[in-house]
Each structure stands twice: as C-alpha cells, then as structure tokens.
Design a protein around this motif. Structure first.
Motif, PDB file in Angstrom:
ATOM      1  N   ASN A   1       0.865  -1.189   0.000  1.00  0.00           N
ATOM      2  CA  ASN A   1       0.000   0.000   0.000  1.00  0.00           C
ATOM      3  C   ASN A   1       0.893   1.227   0.000  1.00  0.00           C
ATOM      4  O   ASN A   1       1.743   1.376   0.874  1.00  0.00           O
ATOM      5  CB  ASN A   1      -0.880   0.039   1.242  1.00  0.00           C
ATOM      6  N   VAL A   2       0.709   2.083  -0.994  1.00  0.00           N
ATOM      7  CA  VAL A   2       1.505   3.309  -1.070  1.00  0.00           C
ATOM      8  C   VAL A   2       0.546   4.485  -1.039  1.00  0.00           C
ATOM      9  O   VAL A   2      -0.221   4.693  -1.991  1.00  0.00           O
ATOM     10  CB  VAL A   2       2.357   3.352  -2.360  1.00  0.00           C
ATOM     11  N   ASN A   3       0.573   5.223   0.072  1.00  0.00           N
ATOM     12  CA  ASN A   3      -0.334   6.364   0.231  1.00  0.00           C
ATOM     13  C   ASN A   3      -1.768   6.016  -0.120  1.00  0.00           C
ATOM     14  O   ASN A   3      -2.441   6.758  -0.843  1.00  0.00           O
ATOM     15  CB  ASN A   3       0.125   7.529  -0.641  1.00  0.00           C
ATOM     16  N   GLY A   4      -2.228   4.860   0.311  1.00  0.00           N
ATOM     17  CA  GLY A   4      -3.620   4.477   0.091  1.00  0.00           C
ATOM     18  C   GLY A   4      -3.878   3.740  -1.202  1.00  0.00           C
ATOM     19  O   GLY A   4      -5.009   3.342  -1.470  1.00  0.00           O
ATOM     20  N   GLU A   5      -2.843   3.583  -2.022  1.00  0.00           N
ATOM     21  CA  GLU A   5      -3.024   2.834  -3.273  1.00  0.00           C
ATOM     22  C   GLU A   5      -2.533   1.404  -3.063  1.00  0.00           C
ATOM     23  O   GLU A   5      -1.365   1.176  -2.750  1.00  0.00           O
ATOM     24  CB  GLU A   5      -2.240   3.520  -4.403  1.00  0.00           C
ATOM     25  N   LYS A   6      -3.448   0.428  -3.251  1.00  0.00           N
ATOM     26  CA  LYS A   6      -3.074  -0.970  -3.032  1.00  0.00           C
ATOM     27  C   LYS A   6      -2.465  -1.533  -4.313  1.00  0.00           C
ATOM     28  O   LYS A   6      -3.140  -1.646  -5.334  1.00  0.00           O
ATOM     29  CB  LYS A   6      -4.308  -1.783  -2.630  1.00  0.00           C
ATOM     30  N   CYS A   7      -1.170  -1.862  -4.259  1.00  0.00           N
ATOM     31  CA  CYS A   7      -0.445  -2.313  -5.449  1.00  0.00           C
ATOM     32  C   CYS A   7      -0.165  -3.808  -5.347  1.00  0.00           C
ATOM     33  O   CYS A   7       0.683  -4.233  -4.542  1.00  0.00           O
ATOM     34  CB  CYS A   7       0.889  -1.579  -5.568  1.00  0.00           C
ATOM     35  N   PRO A   8      -0.858  -4.623  -6.164  1.00  0.00           N
ATOM     36  CA  PRO A   8      -0.548  -6.051  -6.157  1.00  0.00           C
ATOM     37  C   PRO A   8       0.884  -6.278  -6.635  1.00  0.00           C
ATOM     38  O   PRO A   8       1.375  -5.535  -7.476  1.00  0.00           O
ATOM     39  CB  PRO A   8      -1.540  -6.644  -7.168  1.00  0.00           C
ATOM     40  N   MET A   9       1.540  -7.287  -6.065  1.00  0.00           N
ATOM     41  CA  MET A   9       2.940  -7.567  -6.423  1.00  0.00           C
ATOM     42  C   MET A   9       3.006  -8.865  -7.205  1.00  0.00           C
ATOM     43  O   MET A   9       2.746  -9.935  -6.653  1.00  0.00           O
ATOM     44  CB  MET A   9       3.782  -7.671  -5.152  1.00  0.00           C
ATOM     45  N   SER A  10       3.328  -8.775  -8.484  1.00  0.00           N
ATOM     46  CA  SER A  10       3.541  -9.965  -9.316  1.00  0.00           C
ATOM     47  C   SER A  10       4.949  -9.892  -9.872  1.00  0.00           C
ATOM     48  O   SER A  10       5.523  -8.804  -9.990  1.00  0.00           O
ATOM     49  CB  SER A  10       2.558 -10.000 -10.482  1.00  0.00           C
ATOM     50  N   ARG A  11       5.447 -11.045 -10.259  1.00  0.00           N
ATOM     51  CA  ARG A  11       6.826 -11.124 -10.745  1.00  0.00           C
ATOM     52  C   ARG A  11       7.112 -10.064 -11.815  1.00  0.00           C
ATOM     53  O   ARG A  11       6.340  -9.893 -12.759  1.00  0.00           O
ATOM     54  CB  ARG A  11       7.052 -12.493 -11.360  1.00  0.00           C
TER      55      ARG A  11
ATOM     56  N   THR B   1      -7.144   1.859   2.185  1.00  0.00           N
ATOM     57  CA  THR B   1      -6.709   1.733   0.789  1.00  0.00           C
ATOM     58  C   THR B   1      -7.859   2.150  -0.118  1.00  0.00           C
ATOM     59  O   THR B   1      -8.662   1.334  -0.535  1.00  0.00           O
ATOM     60  CB  THR B   1      -6.256   0.301   0.480  1.00  0.00           C
ATOM     61  N   ASP B   2      -7.905   3.449  -0.402  1.00  0.00           N
ATOM     62  CA  ASP B   2      -9.005   3.976  -1.206  1.00  0.00           C
ATOM     63  C   ASP B   2      -8.525   4.721  -2.454  1.00  0.00           C
ATOM     64  O   ASP B   2      -9.335   5.123  -3.284  1.00  0.00           O
ATOM     65  CB  ASP B   2      -9.893   4.892  -0.345  1.00  0.00           C
ATOM     66  N   ALA B   3      -7.224   4.922  -2.593  1.00  0.00           N
ATOM     67  CA  ALA B   3      -6.738   5.688  -3.755  1.00  0.00           C
ATOM     68  C   ALA B   3      -6.847   4.858  -5.033  1.00  0.00           C
ATOM     69  O   ALA B   3      -6.662   3.641  -5.019  1.00  0.00           O
ATOM     70  CB  ALA B   3      -5.290   6.114  -3.526  1.00  0.00           C
ATOM     71  N   VAL B   4      -7.175   5.523  -6.123  1.00  0.00           N
ATOM     72  CA  VAL B   4      -7.302   4.852  -7.417  1.00  0.00           C
ATOM     73  C   VAL B   4      -5.913   4.452  -7.913  1.00  0.00           C
ATOM     74  O   VAL B   4      -4.944   5.183  -7.731  1.00  0.00           O
ATOM     75  CB  VAL B   4      -7.966   5.800  -8.447  1.00  0.00           C
ATOM     76  N   ARG B   5      -5.826   3.282  -8.533  1.00  0.00           N
ATOM     77  CA  ARG B   5      -4.522   2.806  -8.983  1.00  0.00           C
ATOM     78  C   ARG B   5      -4.024   3.567 -10.208  1.00  0.00           C
ATOM     79  O   ARG B   5      -4.684   3.644 -11.229  1.00  0.00           O
ATOM     80  CB  ARG B   5      -4.600   1.311  -9.290  1.00  0.00           C
ATOM     81  N   GLY B   6      -2.817   4.109 -10.066  1.00  0.00           N
ATOM     82  CA  GLY B   6      -2.216   4.891 -11.146  1.00  0.00           C
ATOM     83  C   GLY B   6      -2.003   4.079 -12.408  1.00  0.00           C
ATOM     84  O   GLY B   6      -2.115   4.592 -13.527  1.00  0.00           O
ATOM     85  N   ASP B   7      -1.712   2.770 -12.252  1.00  0.00           N
ATOM     86  CA  ASP B   7      -1.467   1.969 -13.464  1.00  0.00           C
ATOM     87  C   ASP B   7      -2.761   1.738 -14.239  1.00  0.00           C
ATOM     88  O   ASP B   7      -2.725   1.349 -15.405  1.00  0.00           O
ATOM     89  CB  ASP B   7      -0.756   0.650 -13.143  1.00  0.00           C
ATOM     90  N   LYS B   8      -3.904   1.981 -13.598  1.00  0.00           N
ATOM     91  CA  LYS B   8      -5.176   1.895 -14.326  1.00  0.00           C
ATOM     92  C   LYS B   8      -5.470   3.221 -15.031  1.00  0.00           C
ATOM     93  O   LYS B   8      -5.917   3.241 -16.169  1.00  0.00           O
ATOM     94  CB  LYS B   8      -6.338   1.573 -13.350  1.00  0.00           C
ATOM     95  N   ILE B   9      -5.228   4.349 -14.317  1.00  0.00           N
ATOM     96  CA  ILE B   9      -5.601   5.628 -14.943  1.00  0.00           C
ATOM     97  C   ILE B   9      -4.554   6.121 -15.944  1.00  0.00           C
ATOM     98  O   ILE B   9      -4.841   6.998 -16.743  1.00  0.00           O
ATOM     99  CB  ILE B   9      -5.973   6.708 -13.902  1.00  0.00           C
TER     100      ILE B   9
END
Ligand code: GTQ
Length: 347
Positions: A127-137, A186-194
């Motif tokens: 979680n980075v500043n409320g953005e939940k980032c899944p970790m894949s290889r 964890t409520d921030a929108v994911r940057g990799d989506k926007i």
C-alpha cells in the motif's frame, strides 16, 4: 607529474599542531581525492546469485519473526565498500525482502526513495499512500521519498522482492530518517489503471494532474509487451530498452536513481557505453552474461550484479532462441542533476 610530498615528510610536531586545530594539509591527499583522468571507484563488480540468497532468506523467516524485523531483508552489500556500509554502489542500496503468508510489514515513511522489483511469489501487495499495489513477478512499485508504505500478504507461498533505495546517498547527506504510521485506508485509485495507455494522460477540466508521483506500479506484463513491440518495430535496433518515467513529465520516475528494462534478443551481445554512473543488472526472465573489469558473471533468473561507473560493460544473452529481460537501476538522474554525468568513447 611530480610526486607530491607525503604526510610523513612533515615534522611530527607540526602535524600534531595542525591536528590540534582540526587542520589537515591538502597536498599529501590531493591525488587521492582528485585522481588523474578518472575516479578510482570502491565499487567492485559483484554478483549475488538468487540460488544462494533464497535459502538464507527463508532461514531468516524461521529465525526472526516479522515483528522483530519490521522489514526482513538481506542486504546485497558490495565488499569494495565494506559489508557494514550496506551499499551496492555510492548511491544504490539493494536488499532482498521476504514476506511470508499472513505477515504484515507495518506502515512507515522515510526520506530515501525506494522501489521494489518483484522476484517470486504471488498474493503480496504494497500500500503506497492508500493505493493498493498487487505484487507480481517483474512488477516495479515505487515508494518515493515521504510516501507512506506498508506490505501485506494474502497468498500462500513466500514472496520475495528486490528493494532498490538511494539510502547510501541520503544517509551520507545526514538526511535519512523514518516515521512510523498507522495502517492505511486503501481507497486511492490505482495509477497503473488511470495511466494505462502510453501517449495519453488523464485530463480533468482541461487540466493535467500535478501529482508528483502519478504512477506507483508499473506492471511487468505491460513493460514486457512494450519491449517486445519496440524490438519488433525496429528489427535493427541493438539497445531494446525502456526507461520507467513519470508519464506527466516524461522525466525519470524518481529523483535520484534511474530505472530501466532491457531486452536482449536471442544470442545478442551488447556493449554498453562507458558512463559515469554505477549500474545494477537484475534478470527478470532468461539468462545472460555480464562482463565487467575482467569478470564474467553468468546470471540466471533473479540474479543481480553491479558494475562501477566509468567502465565498459558487455551483456550477452546466453539463450540462442529466447529473449532475456533485464531490470536495471543506475545513478543517472543524480549525476545529471549534479552536472557530473559523462559518456566516454573508451574506458
Ligand atoms: O520495505 O520499507 O530494504 O524501509 C530497507 C528499508 C526495505 C521497506 C528496505 C525499508 C524497506
């Protein structure tokens, strides 16, 4: 060039008088601090093999509970600097971090910038500043300076990632510290989506975002696709490489270290230009050799090595049929900002 006088050439009494006033004569050390033609790096070419790291990291999982470690990390230390310095190069720190299923590495923020390159396992997230980032290889996740971050793991296998920080530099500047925090919503929108598509950026009311770090997670599936497509579009291109950037500015993703992904075509040999910054190479997929200062490292998946600046580095894909994909980190943004960035024709 004539030899300069040594410290021992001065009378002991005079040297003691200087030391008492906190004074030092420059000339005995002048060539040391300003060597001729090029620097004398302490950074030695060093290889860290994942096969050797993994059992020791899993052992750390048995020996030290997460509550007693906060971050369960084995640091990839360069012997040229002394292992206790915990640095791979002057500005780069590398660590392999283990998170076991159900574990939690609590929220904190700190002045050094960090990134994570995911090495193995599924189900963990940062979680980075409320953005939940899944970790894949192969994913790259930024935790830039001052950003709250915490790591969790909902999967059922150990997860390992490579931490890359500019800690040695920030520590040297006496600017390194951390603050512990509470669990984040964890409520921030994911940057990799926007910022999903290259070439277009979100525009609200005709205004562009002014967020300093608009993208936190760079999924490997997309970066790999970009490399494959670049390689296909330009069959004659030898350096099939992309830079992780801030899509709003086009500048480097973080301020001090630079991050890149490189594809070696099947059987390809590639000489990297001689440049001032130190560089780290990490294999995401495939296997390759890295030649530097007379050493010839063989890297398999998840292996990591470093090379000092001002040296030539040759890469060779050891597969004749498959591309090899590398993640690279270097000190280019720092060197450019300081005005010491150089590319040289020879070593
Ligand atoms: O995961 O926040 O390797 O704070 C070193 C310092 C990882 C982390 C490291 C850290 C972290």
């Amino acid at each position: 060039m004539s030899d300069l006088a040594r410290l021992e050439d001065l009378p002991l009494e005079y040297r003691q008088a200087l030391a008492q006033q906190n004074l030092v004569p420059l000339w005995p050390s002048l060539r040391g601090v300003l060597p001729p033609d090029k620097p004398r790096p302490q950074t030695t070419p060093t290889l860290w093999s994942y096969k050797s790291i993994k059992p020791l990291l899993l052992k750390a999982g048995e020996l030290t509970p997460i509550e007693k470690a906060e971050r369960r990390v084995l640091v990839l230390a360069n012997p040229g600097h002394g292992l206790d310095k915990m640095q791979a190069s002057p500005a780069i720190y590398l660590g392999m971090q283990l998170l076991l299923p159900g574990e939690w590495a609590p929220a904190h923020k700190h002045t050094p910038n960090a990134v994570r390159m995911i090495v193995e396992g599924e189900g963990a997230y940062t979680n980075v500043n409320g953005e939940k980032c899944p970790m894949s290889r192969g994913d790259l996740i930024l935790t830039p300076t001052g950003q709250w971050h915490e790591h969790g793991h909902d999967g059922d296998e150990p997860v390992v990632w490579l931490d890359v920080l500019d800690l040695p530099l920030v520590y040297y500047m006496e600017a390194s510290y951390h603050i512990n925090g509470k669990r984040q919503p964890t409520d921030a929108v994911r940057g990799d989506k926007i910022y999903q598509y290259a070439g277009v950026v979100p525009t609200r009311d005709f205004e562009r975002s002014t967020r300093t770090y608009p993208v936190i997670r760079y999924p490997w599936v997309e970066v790999k696709e970009a490399l494959l497509s670049l390689g296909e579009a330009e069959p004659g291109l030898s350096t099939v490489m992309v830079t992780y950037v801030n899509p709003e500015t086009g500048g480097d993703a973080e301020n001090i270290l630079g991050f890149y992904a490189l594809m070696l075509r099947p059987g390809q040999k590639l000489s990297m230009p001689v440049r001032s910054p130190s560089c780290v190479y990490h294999v995401i997929e495939g296997f390759c050799s890295v030649g530097v200062l007379g050493e010839e490292f063989k890297l398999e998946e998840a292996d990591t090595c470093c090379a000092p600046g001002y040296t030539s580095v040759t890469l060779a894909n050891l597969s004749a049929t498959q591309p090899t994909f590398l993640f690279m980190a270097d000190e280019s943004p720092l060197h450019r900002k300081l005005g010491v960035y150089e590319v040289r024709q020879g070593p």
